[in-house]
Enzyme design. Sequence first.
Site: not given
Length: 846
Positions: A653, A556, A538-542, A535-536
């Site tokens: 969300d 995360k 705004g915080f970065g990647k998972v 997953g990607v």
Amino acid sequence: MPALAILARSMAPCKRVPMFLILFILSITRVATTNAIASKVDRFVPQDNYLLSCGASAAVQVDDGRTFRSDPESVSFLSTLTDIKIAAKASLASASPLSPLYLDARVFSDISTYSFFISQPGRHWIRLYFLPITDSQYNLTTATFSVSTDSMVLLHDFSFIASPPNPVFREYLVSAQGDNLKIIFTPKKNSIAFINAIEVVSAPPSLIPNTTTRMGPQDQFDISNNALQVVYRLNMGGALVTSFNDTLGRTWQPDAPFLKLEAAAEAAWVPPRTIKYPDDKTLTPLIAPASIYSTAQQMASTNITNARFNITWQMVAEPGFRYLIRLHFSDIVSKTLNSLYFNVYINGMMAVANLDLSSLTMGLAVAYYKDLIAESSSIINSTLLVQVGPNTIDSGDPNAILNGLEIMKISNEASSLDGLFSPKTSSEVSKTTLTGIAFALAATAALAVVICYRRNRKPEWQRTNSFHSWFLPLNSSSSFMSSCSRLSRNRFGSTRTKSGFSSVFASSAYGLGRYFTFVEIQKATKNFEEKGVIGVGGFGKVYLGATEDGTQLAIKRGNPSSDQGMNEFLTEIQMLSKLRHRHLVSLIGCCDENNEMILVYEFMSNGPLRDHLYGDTNIKPISWKQRLEVCIGAAKGLHYLHTGSAQGIIHRDVKTTNILLDENFVAKVADFGLSKDAPSLEQTHVSTAVKGSFGYLDPEYFRRQQLTDKSDVYSFGVVLFEVLCARPAINPALPRDQVNLAEWARTWHRKGELGKIIDPNIAGQIRSDSLEMFAEAAEKCLADYGVDRPTMGDVLWKLEFALQLQEKGDVVDGTSDGIAMKSLEVTNVDSMEKSGNAIPSYVQGR
């Protein structure tokens, strides 16, 4: 052969058919078939194709045949505090040769955002049109403003003050990873912003590679996460190529204005139909049309034997940025193979030596392109030179060619394409934001300490036995959890960093489970292996990780350079410190080392709900009963959010990608980065900037910017119809009346024909009474006003009732009369009254 059959029938009375006529028919058939196949292969239909004429009162059609939607049609994309539209004066509109896209504008006096639903993640074109038209109230020539996406600065303090008010066109390629792309206009203090037209269009996945060779070190540079700005796109030796003649709506300028010495170049041309593309489809007209490869600049003829000189193109470049340089070649000047060898230079450095197009393409007039990265250090005096010249070693007639040239600026470390400015705002605002975060984190730390202190006490839910089956407390004996005493001895706060990133995280991390070292995280993720990204945001990647005993984790990794990602990350920490529920994704622990901010969650092996509806062709769609159980689980999680604490929490969300499924298909709500505390008893709503996902967003919240828990209820109603119909909440490719799932499904439900639009995979599995109960729950969630929507508790009750109806017998043929359903409902209500349970408000009113 249809053509021959037609010919045979038409010539039936004849004894003979002339051979030349047969050959002629065959040649026509072959050419037509070949052209049809080629056009089918080369045609690209963008999944996302938004064309907006901002401020226009009606749709605008441009010369290439495309139609730009007018403002009344496109206003649903826009979130702004003001509604200012202006048009060019009649004299300018009638006499101007300008594109009609420049004759209207939308003006912003405050921060305003266009939001576009993205159906297919990947690179998208963003094309912006600016012309400072004026009216009696607004003088756009004095406007100064910035334009950005969620994660990238496109323009900073852009204005027309220092330049004549001519049309300005900007073209970008931005990677859209989520299902929403925002374009944000921010006026400078005491100024305004404006825009005439916007394009947001999907780009072919093969258009830009993930890695490209760098000049100088000759190694690979990863540009997969960078945005690009198209600065130059030139047709060497040819005329202007407009979007009408380009396969992807691009414009190619003649190269003559950029030739440093025009006498050194001589144009060459062949018919475009003679250009060939590689059979392996590694290069197609999507890279560049045949009209680009059919023209070239070659070395001008001289009377000097073995003349040696370069053809030079000179362009302006901005220091401090890398550039992607794409060179287009096709040998249209040679008579035989292996007779043309030449060199390519970028800013005086050898870029390609002894280029032999024949060996690379195995033919003449075959399209070929080469990508190179020019380092920022090579940009001297704001100049970029591209040169081609003969190879001085090989004998023969010296020559060199170039057919086309594209130069794209690459975003820098600040996630910007215009200076060293972050996607947020000035440092002054950032200081204010950091101050606010510091106060919030102090409160969070205090709350976390209380939670840690109370963790050894028997929880209230165990003492009262309420909602017992909904909770899944953390197992203190698990190898992944730590006791409070261990947390009190960990190294939070001891890591020293220049940015203070780790120390900020440390103060809020107590009470969040096991502390992982960075080495443990590296080992679990195989040093953050890219193929492990699940997953990607705004915080970065998972990343998918695993411990030594094989237990899988979702890890995360925060991006400290992303202000928005940081805010959402800290919000998630604050929320998770006070949430624990069977239907909420659980936090396992965290890591705070090496300036890293990492959270570790339980891994949900079956991924997001959307993938089990329509999001992944390799996954079998889940059954109707499973869908009901998933919806019930998600409803329980949201009900707990709204009611499980004194004040309650609004998720903000809710969507099918934020409902995850574990190995047993138990649904858990995830991603609390946008969550907000619900209003207190003295308040009716929370006033806040609109955030959420397009298609799921509560229209009342959008209009009034007043958030309540009923906004989550609306979003959940969209999820319910998405579960039933197995299609996205927004699909711009469909006819207008079908684009919005919520509106489309409600229309069919009110007609009494909902069965016509449900997912065919489950159509034969659903009892009609169960379907009606489910659809009624979804319909009530989507009421226009929040006060008319049920609570999540009411929705949960109705979904559980739909499951009871489904389980009471075998699937019926869809002809049940509904009488039995109503009698069962009354019986159920009676039993609830006898047991002392509260009856939902919508049942009382039936």
